[in-house]
Design a protein around this motif. Structure first.
Motif, PDB file in Angstrom:
ATOM      1  N   THR A 247       0.813  -1.225   0.000  1.00 24.14           N
ATOM      2  CA  THR A 247       0.000   0.000   0.000  1.00 24.14           C
ATOM      3  C   THR A 247       0.846   1.274   0.000  1.00 24.14           C
ATOM      4  OG1 THR A 247      -0.152  -0.085   2.424  1.00 24.14           O
ATOM      5  CG2 THR A 247      -1.934  -1.143   1.164  1.00 24.14           C
ATOM      6  N   ALA A 248       2.150   1.144   0.261  1.00 20.36           N
ATOM      7  CA  ALA A 248       3.046   2.304   0.205  1.00 20.36           C
ATOM      8  C   ALA A 248       4.438   1.832  -0.175  1.00 20.36           C
ATOM      9  CB  ALA A 248       3.082   3.028   1.546  1.00 20.36           C
ATOM     10  N   ALA A 249       5.101   2.583  -1.019  1.00 18.03           N
ATOM     11  CA  ALA A 249       6.490   2.284  -1.429  1.00 18.03           C
ATOM     12  C   ALA A 249       7.104   3.614  -1.844  1.00 18.03           C
ATOM     13  CB  ALA A 249       6.500   1.270  -2.569  1.00 18.03           C
ATOM     14  N   ILE A 261       2.956  -3.028   3.888  1.00 16.49           N
ATOM     15  CA  ILE A 261       2.181  -4.157   3.333  1.00 16.49           C
ATOM     16  C   ILE A 261       0.936  -4.354   4.172  1.00 16.49           C
ATOM     17  CG2 ILE A 261       2.180  -6.620   2.774  1.00 16.49           C
ATOM     18  CD1 ILE A 261       5.199  -6.466   2.446  1.00 16.49           C
ATOM     19  N   GLU A 262      -0.190  -4.454   3.508  1.00 19.83           N
ATOM     20  CA  GLU A 262      -1.473  -4.678   4.188  1.00 19.83           C
ATOM     21  C   GLU A 262      -1.774  -6.176   4.198  1.00 19.83           C
ATOM     22  OE1 GLU A 262      -5.592  -3.820   2.472  1.00 19.83           O
ATOM     23  OE2 GLU A 262      -5.219  -2.051   3.735  1.00 19.83           O
ATOM     24  N   TYR A 271       8.258  -1.320   6.892  1.00 20.22           N
ATOM     25  CA  TYR A 271       9.686  -1.606   6.748  1.00 20.22           C
ATOM     26  C   TYR A 271      10.378  -0.277   6.398  1.00 20.22           C
ATOM     27  CZ  TYR A 271       7.444  -6.155   6.011  1.00 20.22           C
ATOM     28  OH  TYR A 271       6.649  -7.269   6.126  1.00 20.22           O
ATOM     29  N   MET A 272      11.231   0.229   7.295  1.00 19.65           N
ATOM     30  CA  MET A 272      11.804   1.560   7.120  1.00 19.65           C
ATOM     31  C   MET A 272      13.338   1.514   7.020  1.00 19.65           C
ATOM     32  SD  MET A 272       9.555   3.724   9.871  1.00 19.65           S
ATOM     33  CE  MET A 272       7.773   3.529   9.995  1.00 19.65           C
ATOM     34  N   HIS A 273      13.902   2.675   6.546  1.00 13.63           N
ATOM     35  CA  HIS A 273      15.351   2.904   6.419  1.00 13.63           C
ATOM     36  C   HIS A 273      16.005   1.960   5.410  1.00 13.63           C
ATOM     37  CE1 HIS A 273      14.619   5.365   9.896  1.00 13.63           C
ATOM     38  NE2 HIS A 273      14.417   4.322  10.708  1.00 13.63           N
ATOM     39  N   LEU A 274      15.251   1.567   4.384  1.00  8.79           N
ATOM     40  CA  LEU A 274      15.778   0.627   3.382  1.00  8.79           C
ATOM     41  C   LEU A 274      16.776   1.305   2.453  1.00  8.79           C
ATOM     42  CD1 LEU A 274      12.480  -1.220   2.369  1.00  8.79           C
ATOM     43  CD2 LEU A 274      14.089  -1.788   4.203  1.00  8.79           C
ATOM     44  N   SER A 280       6.220  -2.319  -5.662  1.00 14.30           N
ATOM     45  CA  SER A 280       5.514  -1.084  -5.979  1.00 14.30           C
ATOM     46  C   SER A 280       4.105  -1.152  -5.416  1.00 14.30           C
ATOM     47  CB  SER A 280       5.477  -0.860  -7.494  1.00 14.30           C
ATOM     48  OG  SER A 280       4.870  -1.975  -8.134  1.00 14.30           O
ATOM     49  N   VAL A 281       3.436  -0.025  -5.316  1.00  9.51           N
ATOM     50  CA  VAL A 281       2.092   0.043  -4.736  1.00  9.51           C
ATOM     51  C   VAL A 281       1.123  -0.799  -5.562  1.00  9.51           C
ATOM     52  CG1 VAL A 281       0.153   1.575  -4.198  1.00  9.51           C
ATOM     53  CG2 VAL A 281       2.498   2.313  -3.729  1.00  9.51           C
ATOM     54  N   GLY A 282       0.272  -1.551  -4.851  1.00 11.46           N
ATOM     55  CA  GLY A 282      -0.725  -2.411  -5.504  1.00 11.46           C
ATOM     56  C   GLY A 282      -0.229  -3.806  -5.807  1.00 11.46           C
ATOM     57  N   GLN A 283       1.049  -4.049  -5.593  1.00 10.37           N
ATOM     58  CA  GLN A 283       1.624  -5.370  -5.892  1.00 10.37           C
ATOM     59  C   GLN A 283       1.239  -6.374  -4.811  1.00 10.37           C
ATOM     60  OE1 GLN A 283       5.817  -5.263  -6.735  1.00 10.37           O
ATOM     61  NE2 GLN A 283       6.079  -7.484  -6.377  1.00 10.37           N
TER      62      GLN A 283
END
Length: 323
Positions: A247-249, A261-262, A271-274, A280-283
């Motif tokens: 839902t966010a990237a 990820i939902e 998942y942060m600081h990558l 991608s969104v919607g995947q």
């Protein structure tokens, strides 16, 4: 009877008795030879004729006897064929009966497996209902005393086999109605289980900062830490903790490069600081898919992953979810 001989002729005197006169019969020599010859030929012809008739009669009798023997042989073959057919039928009934029992046992085993699947669903999901089943393994080695089977016993076995197949049909009908629902429930349970963020998201399991209140690494003041920090090396793979939809990237100042990820049941993982993203969104991602690489972007003091679990829009401790 006296014979008087003249020139070239023979005279036959026929004497009956004293009261009758003598009769004379004159025959030529050729006639005297022809009459006995004719008699002999007649007798010979009669004998030959009788022999021919006897041979024909014997031939007819032999043919009739051969025909009767053939009919008797055919009748014997027919009886033998009937006995063989009955024996084959008996064997077929016995085999069919065995197959019916084996099939029934297999159906019961399938039902038992379905019951176990239902128990699994009950333990790991929020579903109800159950169905059922058993199997009997046939031994490879057999033996025993020979006991002839009576016709009535075979008829009873055939009726029992028919009843077995009727019961099998009933079992199949029940399974046809139950199994699709059970499989649907199992798939839902599988989705729920795979969607639960239970997989450790990094290769490293060194936690550098726990969930909850802590001293902020930049200000030194008390602050609330909404997840856990897992130390690692830049470029280490980051795994999706559970199946779900991205839902966010994106990238932000504090979070750095991050993704969300939902999952089912109102769950999200952050998942942060990558260092980089692979999604991608919607995947749609599956549990264990690589979604990015560990990094040191955003508000970070060194290479690590900030892993966060959100349930119904509230952050919760990730540790109870991770295996």
């Amino acid at each position: 009877m006296k014979t008087a001989q003249h020139k070239g002729r023979l005279t036959l005197l026929v004497l009956r008795d004293a009261q009758h006169s003598v009769k004379q019969v004159q025959l030529s020599k050729p006639m005297m030879i022809a009459v006995p010859a004719a008699a002999v030929l007649s007798i010979a012809g009669l004998i030959v004729s009788l022999q021919i008739q006897s041979a024909q009669t014997i031939t007819q009798l032999e043919q009739q006897l051969a025909l009767k023997s053939l009919e008797a042989l055919q009748m014997e073959v027919t009886v033998t064929d009937k006995d063989a057919a009955i024996e084959r039928l008996n064997k077929a009934i016995i085999e069919l009966s065995g197959e019916a029992k084996e099939t029934r046992a297999q159906m019961e085993r399938v039902q038992q497996l379905e019951q176990e699947l239902q128990e699994f669903i009950k333990e790991n999901g929020t579903f109800k209902d159950a169905t059922s089943s058993v199997s009997m393994e046939q031994g490879m080695f057999v033996g025993g005393e020979f006991i002839a089977v009576h016709e009535n016993e075979m008829l009873a076995l055939a009726r029992e086999t028919r009843d077995d197949f009727a019961e099998i049909q009933a079992l199949i009908s029940r399974m046809e109605s139950h199994i699709p629902r059970t499989l649907g429930q199992a798939l839902e349970t599988q989705v729920m289980l795979e969607g639960t963020p239970s997989l450790w998201p990094t290769v490293s399991k060194r936690i550098s900062s726990s969930f909850g209140y802590r001293s902020d690494p930049f200000t030194g003041r008390s602050a609330y830490h909404a997840g856990i920090d897992i130390a690692g090396s830049v470029g280490d793979p980051i795994y999706a903790a559970g199946s779900g939809i991205v839902t966010a990237a994106e990238r932000s100042g504090a979070r750095g490069i991050y993704t969300v990820i939902e999952h089912p049941n109102g769950l999200e993982t952050w998942y942060m600081h990558l260092d980089s993203l692979n999604v991608s969104v919607g995947q749609q991602v599956q549990q264990g898919d690589i979604i990015g690489k560990l990094g040191n972007t955003g508000r970070s003091t060194g290479p690590h992953l900030h892993f966060q679990v959100v349930k119904n829009n509230q952050t919760v401790d990730p540790m109870p979810y991770l295996q």
